[in-house]
Design a protein around this motif. Structure first.
Motif, PDB file in Angstrom:
ATOM      1  N   SER A   1       1.064  -1.361   0.040  1.00 44.04           N
ATOM      2  CA  SER A   1       0.197  -0.108  -0.395  1.00 44.04           C
ATOM      3  C   SER A   1       0.927   1.176  -0.069  1.00 44.04           C
ATOM      4  O   SER A   1       0.074   2.286  -0.554  1.00 44.04           O
ATOM      5  N   ASP A   2       1.802   1.192   0.321  1.00 43.43           N
ATOM      6  CA  ASP A   2       3.211   2.326   0.593  1.00 43.43           C
ATOM      7  C   ASP A   2       3.856   2.709  -1.021  1.00 43.43           C
ATOM      8  O   ASP A   2       3.801   3.806  -1.144  1.00 43.43           O
TER       9      ASP A   2
ATOM     10  N   ASN B   1       1.117   4.364  -3.052  1.00 40.32           N
ATOM     11  CA  ASN B   1       0.480   5.779  -2.239  1.00 40.32           C
ATOM     12  C   ASN B   1       1.851   6.434  -2.797  1.00 40.32           C
ATOM     13  O   ASN B   1       1.504   7.499  -2.975  1.00 40.32           O
TER      14      ASN B   1
END
Length: 66
Positions: A7-8, A11
Motif C-alpha cells: 500500500s505504501d 501511495n
C-alpha cells in the motif's frame, strides 16, 4: 526508494496521483502511437500493392497491343 508495504508502494509517499497519472498518460500515448503506426503501415502496404497490380496490368495491355 524502499517501501514497507504494497500500500505504501501504491501511495508513492503521497504523490500517487501524479506518479500514476504520469504512467497512465505515457502508456496511453505510446499505445496510441503504436496502434496508429501499425494502421498507417497497413494502409501504405495496401496502396503499394494496388499500384504494383495496376502497373502490371498496364504492362500486360501494352505487350498485348504490340
Amino acid at each position: 526508494m524502499q517501501f514497507d508495504s504494497i500500500s505504501d508502494f501504491f501511495n508513492m509517499g503521497g504523490y500517487a496521483f501524479y506518479v500514476w497519472l504520469a504512467y497512465g498518460v505515457t502508456f496511453f500515448c505510446l499505445s496510441t502511437l503504436i496502434i496508429t503506426s501499425a494502421r498507417q503501415k497497413r494502409k501504405v502496404l495496401i496502396e503499394i500493392a494496388k499500384k504494383m497490380n495496376r502497373e502490371e496490368r498496364l504492362k500486360e495491355t501494352r505487350s498485348n497491343k504490340s
